[in-house]
Scaffold this active site. Sequence first.
Site, PDB file in Angstrom:
ATOM      1  N   THR A  59      52.433 -40.536  57.700  1.00  0.00           N
ATOM      2  CA  THR A  59      53.680 -40.346  58.445  1.00  0.00           C
ATOM      3  C   THR A  59      53.766 -41.219  59.695  1.00  0.00           C
ATOM      4  O   THR A  59      54.852 -41.372  60.267  1.00  0.00           O
ATOM      5  CB  THR A  59      53.776 -38.892  58.939  1.00  0.00           C
ATOM      6  OG1 THR A  59      52.606 -38.629  59.729  1.00  0.00           O
ATOM      7  CG2 THR A  59      53.865 -37.914  57.778  1.00  0.00           C
TER       8      THR A  59
ATOM      9  N   ASP B 131      44.531 -45.203  58.003  1.00  0.00           N
ATOM     10  CA  ASP B 131      43.722 -44.343  57.135  1.00  0.00           C
ATOM     11  C   ASP B 131      44.031 -44.723  55.687  1.00  0.00           C
ATOM     12  O   ASP B 131      44.747 -45.714  55.428  1.00  0.00           O
ATOM     13  CB  ASP B 131      43.973 -42.858  57.441  1.00  0.00           C
ATOM     14  CG  ASP B 131      45.355 -42.377  57.006  1.00  0.00           C
ATOM     15  OD1 ASP B 131      46.172 -43.205  56.539  1.00  0.00           O
ATOM     16  OD2 ASP B 131      45.630 -41.165  57.123  1.00  0.00           O
TER      17      ASP B 131
END
Length: 151
Positions: free
Chosen positions: A69, A10
């Site tokens: 993350t 992303d």
Amino acid sequence: MKKKIAIGSDHAGFQLKEKIKKFLNGLSYQVVDVGCHSEESCDYPDFGNKVALLVKKDEVQTGIVICGTGIGVSISANKIPRIRAALCLTKEMAELARRHNDANILALGARILPEDRIEEIIKTFLTTDFDGGRHIKRIEKIKLIEDNNLC
Ligand code: RB5
């Protein structure tokens, strides 16, 4: 033949994805980039899913997925049957993800990982073989969960 690796991220993982592509090309891997293609905000499931489907269909040998993350892309990739995406924060995790879990996708957290650790994690993941042996029946149990709709 060159080993083919699918890679996707992303927006949070975009910069790291670009660096990893150069690193992999330098190691003579063939890289299939499924996006994203800028730092404009986008949604990690789209890219976790695209990489996972290429791995599942055997169009590439392995995959790398990246978000802030590493959690979102690993959750997304692991929705696809036969995908074992491992979020690795250390070289040791990358080694064991391959040796014990036969992980077929490496998930990385661009906002979490110290920069100087990334290349060794990737190299370890790509060059470590599955141990087989006692670990085979555990992988088979995961397949049973998928095949018997226990998920
Ligand atoms: C994007 O802001 C962030 O939520 C995403 O990259 C990821 O960390 C989700 O797990």
